[in-house]
Design an enzyme around this catalytic site. Structure first.
Site, PDB file in Angstrom:
ATOM      1  N   MET A  73    -111.099  98.659 104.210  1.00 50.46           N
ATOM      2  CA  MET A  73    -111.916  97.677 103.502  1.00 50.46           C
ATOM      3  C   MET A  73    -113.399  98.033 103.579  1.00 50.46           C
ATOM      4  O   MET A  73    -113.814  98.900 104.348  1.00 50.46           O
ATOM      5  CB  MET A  73    -111.677  96.289 104.104  1.00 50.46           C
ATOM      6  CG  MET A  73    -110.247  95.803 103.982  1.00 50.46           C
ATOM      7  SD  MET A  73    -109.975  94.174 104.715  1.00 50.46           S
ATOM      8  CE  MET A  73    -110.918  93.133 103.598  1.00 50.46           C
ATOM      9  N   HIS A  74    -114.184  97.379 102.747  1.00 53.93           N
ATOM     10  CA  HIS A  74    -115.653  97.338 102.827  1.00 53.93           C
ATOM     11  C   HIS A  74    -116.373  98.606 102.336  1.00 53.93           C
ATOM     12  O   HIS A  74    -117.576  98.572 102.098  1.00 53.93           O
ATOM     13  CB  HIS A  74    -116.147  97.058 104.259  1.00 53.93           C
ATOM     14  CG  HIS A  74    -115.435  95.986 104.984  1.00 53.93           C
ATOM     15  ND1 HIS A  74    -115.292  94.714 104.484  1.00 53.93           N
ATOM     16  CD2 HIS A  74    -114.807  95.970 106.194  1.00 53.93           C
ATOM     17  CE1 HIS A  74    -114.619  93.965 105.346  1.00 53.93           C
ATOM     18  NE2 HIS A  74    -114.305  94.714 106.385  1.00 53.93           N
ATOM     19  N   ASP A 211    -106.310  96.669 103.796  1.00 55.51           N
ATOM     20  CA  ASP A 211    -105.288  97.116 104.743  1.00 55.51           C
ATOM     21  C   ASP A 211    -104.776  96.010 105.657  1.00 55.51           C
ATOM     22  O   ASP A 211    -103.591  95.970 105.986  1.00 55.51           O
ATOM     23  CB  ASP A 211    -105.774  98.317 105.552  1.00 55.51           C
ATOM     24  CG  ASP A 211    -107.101  98.084 106.257  1.00 55.51           C
ATOM     25  OD1 ASP A 211    -107.667  96.967 106.184  1.00 55.51           O
ATOM     26  OD2 ASP A 211    -107.594  99.034 106.895  1.00 55.51           O
TER      27      ASP A 211
END
Length: 460
Positions: A73-74, A211
């Site tokens: 992520m991110h 995830d």
């Protein structure tokens, strides 16, 4: 009937792929590694082309079928108007944006930011990286036409579509998590163009999720009640919420779940199984041998206590400068005792997250444990006892890739919804009960653990 459902997980160390039958049996797996770049201290970057090459290599070794996507992520992927990558992606564990996080909270206000996005501004999130580019790489910033997260860049290359799911969008700090849409208020406050952002879909409609949401779905966490405990390099305690609810101090992350109309709260500790790996590298030996030596020590290891903040911490202390510590050492303690201390210290860190979930009204009666650390019977028993929750294992422990394959099945129409996918494919194979004879020692140890971080923080 679909013969294979394929899941692709674009991780930090490599792409993992899995193909499963519609009944949840594993048909094939594949993994392809790639490097991580740290051009400056605290920086963490990857070349998106590496993700694409690794995905192609994995897909070549898997049966064909509908594909679902999960990933780290991110991470910030910047594209120009021709959808060409402008610079290496800035990842979730990059620490360069402390000043930009402070700027975001100053512009919006911490309380309003939590109300809108479910989270405080943290260095790993996507939004502060855009502000960092605007300040430090204006030539790159001026060329941005689109931004994507890692798995969605792979989707673009494979399917030619720019899109994102609500679960992964929740980690950008640009998303109105309660209403499952981009936040015009946040975008306006940060002076970021709305048209840079891809259209948002539910995870089941687009077969994609971050995830953690995909991994939780893969162990059957699709409704409020069961708890997901991931004991990987980092540690995650994850629970589905019946309605949107954010911790007022944002010690937990509140994101949209991969199941439409639901949300989840999760606590993240940065060094869970990573702490055991560190100890192994320092004292030598194999992890299995160290755990065997730890089993010869009684709970609490005669007062030894470990603080697992080897790489800073997120939950409950959003403190990148937090550091690890052993306390209570005596000449009697050997490497088995040190190992026992590490196993227990990580379990206490996971309990910190569970206690915060309980403050949001979450009531855990059973958990699902996954990750490399979960394969240790001793560690699983310690965690179950410290949390006070029985922990179940599932037949397939392929994490986020398995959850992505389930989402592929929903999108392809093989399953009516995520609940049917879980019911047909996720099977419990074992259960670890809390050890009643250890409970009192661990309740006392947890109180000592909670007092340790404030005591050592002035020395960090």
């Amino acid at each position: 009937m679909t013969e294979a459902l394929v899941g692709i997980d674009v991780g930090t160390s490599g792409v993992k792929g899995i193909a499963i039958s519609p009944g949840g049996d594993v048909l094939a797996t594949a993994e392809e590694p790639y490097p991580l770049s740290t051009p400056h201290p605290g920086w963490s970057e990857q070349d998106p082309e590496d993700w694409w090459r690794a995905t192609q290599a994995c897909l070549a070794r898997l049966p064909e079928g509908p594909i679902g996507f999960s990933g780290q992520m991110h991470g910030l992927v910047t594209l120009d108007a021709a959808e060409r990558v402008l610079r290496p992606a800035i990842l979730w564990n990059d620490q360069r944006t402390a000043a930009e996080c402070a700027e975001i909270e100053e512009r919006i206000g911490p309380a309003r930011l939590v109300e809108l996005t479910g989270n405080r501004a943290l260095t790993g999130f996507t939004a502060p990286k855009l502000l960092w580019l605007r300040r430090h790489e204006p030539d790159v910033y001026a060329q941005i036409a689109h931004i994507l997260l890692p798995k969605d860049y792979v989707r673009l290359r494979l399917e030619g579509e720019r899109a994102i799911d609500a679960a992964d969008a929740s980690g950008t700090l640009l998303f109105d998590v309660a209403h499952r849409r981009w936040s015009d208020e946040v975008l306006g406050a940060l002076d970021l163009p709305r048209d840079w952002l891809p259209p948002v879909f539910e995870s089941t409609a687009i077969a994609g999720a971050g995830d953690q949401a995909a991994g939780a779905l893969g162990v059957g966490i699709d409704v409020p009640g069961p708890l997901s405990v991931a004991l990987g390099t980092s540690g995650v305690v994850f629970g589905v919420l019946p309605a949107y609810s954010a911790d007022s101090e944002a010690r937990l992350h509140t994101f949209c779940h991969a199941v439409p109309g639901t949300w989840h709260a999760m606590g993240v500790m940065l060094s869970a199984a990573g702490s055991l790996r560190w100890l192994r590298d320092v004292v030598g030996g194999e992890e299995a041998a160290l755990v065997a030596e730890a089993s010869r020590w009684e709970p609490g290891a005669e007062g030894l206590l470990f603080l697992p903040y080897l790489t800073g911490e997120r939950t409950p202390h959003a403190d990148p400068d937090a550091r690890g510590a052993f306390t209570g050492l005596t000449v009697r303690h050997d490497r088995g005792a040190l190992t026992r201390g590490v196993l227990e210290g990580v379990a206490y860190g996971l309990r910190d997250s569970l206690e915060l979930l309980r403050e949001l009204g979450f009531r855990a009666e059973v958990g699902r444990i996954s990750g490399g650390g979960a394969r240790s019977e001793l560690w699983a028993e310690i965690v179950a006892t410290v949390l006070g929750v029985p922990l179940e294992r599932t037949a397939v422990d392929e994490g986020a890739a398995f959850g992505a394959a389930l989402l592929a099945g929903v999108r392809a129409g093989r399953f009516a919804d995520a609940h049917e996918a879980v019911a047909e494919c996720v099977r419990v194979t074992g259960r670890v009960e809390p050890n009643a004879s250890w409970s009192a020692a661990y309740d006392e140890g947890y109180e000592r653990f909670r007092a340790l971080y404030p005591a050592v923080r002035p020395f960090n």
